[in-house]
Design an enzyme around this catalytic site. Structure first.
Site, PDB file in Angstrom:
ATOM      1  N   GLU A  80       0.834  -1.191   0.000  1.00  0.00           N
ATOM      2  CA  GLU A  80       0.000   0.000   0.000  1.00  0.00           C
ATOM      3  C   GLU A  80       0.871   1.244   0.000  1.00  0.00           C
ATOM      4  OE1 GLU A  80      -1.687   1.009   4.212  1.00  0.00           O
ATOM      5  OE2 GLU A  80      -2.007  -1.130   3.891  1.00  0.00           O
ATOM      6  N   CYS A 112      -2.936  -4.749   3.989  1.00  0.00           N
ATOM      7  CA  CYS A 112      -1.814  -5.578   4.445  1.00  0.00           C
ATOM      8  C   CYS A 112      -1.839  -7.025   3.962  1.00  0.00           C
ATOM      9  CB  CYS A 112      -1.756  -5.556   5.975  1.00  0.00           C
ATOM     10  SG  CYS A 112      -1.523  -3.913   6.673  1.00  0.00           S
ATOM     11  N   HIS A 234      -1.361 -12.084  10.777  1.00  0.00           N
ATOM     12  CA  HIS A 234      -1.050 -10.677  10.568  1.00  0.00           C
ATOM     13  C   HIS A 234      -0.863 -10.028  11.935  1.00  0.00           C
ATOM     14  CE1 HIS A 234      -0.728  -6.728   9.015  1.00  0.00           C
ATOM     15  NE2 HIS A 234      -1.830  -6.309   9.630  1.00  0.00           N
TER      16      HIS A 234
END
Length: 346
Positions: A80, A112, A234
């Site tokens: 990103e 992400c 994550h």
């Protein structure tokens, strides 16, 4: 069956401690560190961006794979923070690693989880016989507005994975994704910093998607947490990561190796791929790995992975995650602000 033929990572050497950031904004450093489970984070140098990080990670993945880069048929870079709004990072990477122009390349964006989306695409292309090898990268130089909570975690780093079907070091047993339209985090075109929904980013966003993808993967594979030797998720911060792991039934021995946020912060698209790489650095043949990414907006990709015999000869062919993490230099907030372009001319 598609698998991992090689992997490589890169993390900038500069670091800033949580207490240094807290000192500037008048926050309690110990409370921040305990609340986020973050002690310090990586900081990109002025000459480092998603493209340079991706190139270094890709070169290390090729070293581990020990293949001719001309055989790479696809390059996908998930991020990103691509350096150009209109100009692909993927073509820069392909040229830098000396890949053949006879390939498909694209930049991916899904907050992400763009890196794991690239892995899934490469898996499909390899399984269908359209390419021999695919290169999937997750890398970021994450943004956080001055004084915002993100400033304590938003960092830089990335990992690259060469996907193929022969001489693999680990095979994908399956993958599963869970996706909804949940606007917990976003950045408008032309804006320098993202906005987030505060606590809203936890329950209806991160946990809903990570847990749903994980449970879907368990159901698809007929497995449960105890069937895996390692797990990685994550990691926007250490607190969310640990909570998700425990909710799914994983213990500390299973999830601790992939938890990197306390020492390098949240590398966004690089977070789950880097955690997976840290596990592969120490994994043994026969180990099973459970991995789940998360991208705001929102979605999660889950993977069930089995480590193969080929890993033993490849682990030492490129720098490990921990070797790169240990190569660090600290900066104060003034230097950090300069490196990150937070100082603007009037």
């Amino acid at each position: 069956m598609a698998g991992i033929v090689g992997y490589g990572v890169y993390i900038p050497s500069y670091r800033i401690k949580v207490e240094e950031i807290a000192k500037v904004w008048g926050d309690n450093a110990q409370a921040v560190s305990r609340g986020l489970v973050v002690n310090e984070k990586s900081v990109p140098a002025p000459d480092e961006d998603t493209a340079t990080i991706s190139v270094e990670a890709a070169r290390n993945s090729i070293k581990r794979a020990n293949i001719d880069p001309k055989k790479i048929g696809a390059v996908y870079v998930g991020s990103e923070s691509h350096p150009y709004a209109v100009k692909p990072t993927a073509t820069i990477v392909a040229e830098a690693v000396d890949a053949s122009p006879d390939l498909t390349a694209a930049d991916l964006e899904f907050a992400c989880k763009a890196g794991t989306a690239g892995i899934q695409i490469c898996m499909g292309l390899v399984d269908s016989g359209n390419i021999e090898y695919g290169l999937a990268i997750g890398a970021d130089t994450a943004q956080g507005a001055p004084g915002d909570a993100l400033e304590y975690t938003a960092s830089a780093g990335g990992a690259a994975y060469l996907i193929g079907s022969e001489n693999t070091l680990a095979d994908f047993e399956g993958t599963y994704s869970f996706t909804t339209d949940t606007p917990d985090f976003y950045r408008r075109e032309g804006k320098p910093y993202p906005r987030h929904g505060g606590r809203f980013t936890g329950e209806p966003a991160y946990f809903k998607h990570v847990l749903s993808a994980a449970e879907g993967m368990f159901k698809k594979m007929g497995t449960e947490a105890s069937d895996y030797d390692h797990a990685v998720f994550h990691q926007p911060n250490g607190k969310f990561y640990i909570r998700a792991a425990r909710k799914l039934g994983f213990n500390e021995e299973q999830y601790k190796t992939g938890l990197l946020t306390p020492t390098i912060g949240n590398t966004y698209s690089g977070a789950t791929p880097l955690g997976l790489a840290a596990i592969l650095d120490v994994a043994k043949p026969g180990d099973r790995i459970f991995a789940v990414s998360y991208g705001s907006g929102a979605g999660s990709d889950a993977f069930s992975i089995e480590v193969k015999e080929g890993i033993k000869e490849k682990q030492g062919l490129a720098p490990t995650v921990q070797e790169i993490i240990k190569n660090k230099r600290y900066v104060d907030y003034a230097v950090y602000a300069k490196f990150k372009g937070k100082l603007k001319m009037a």
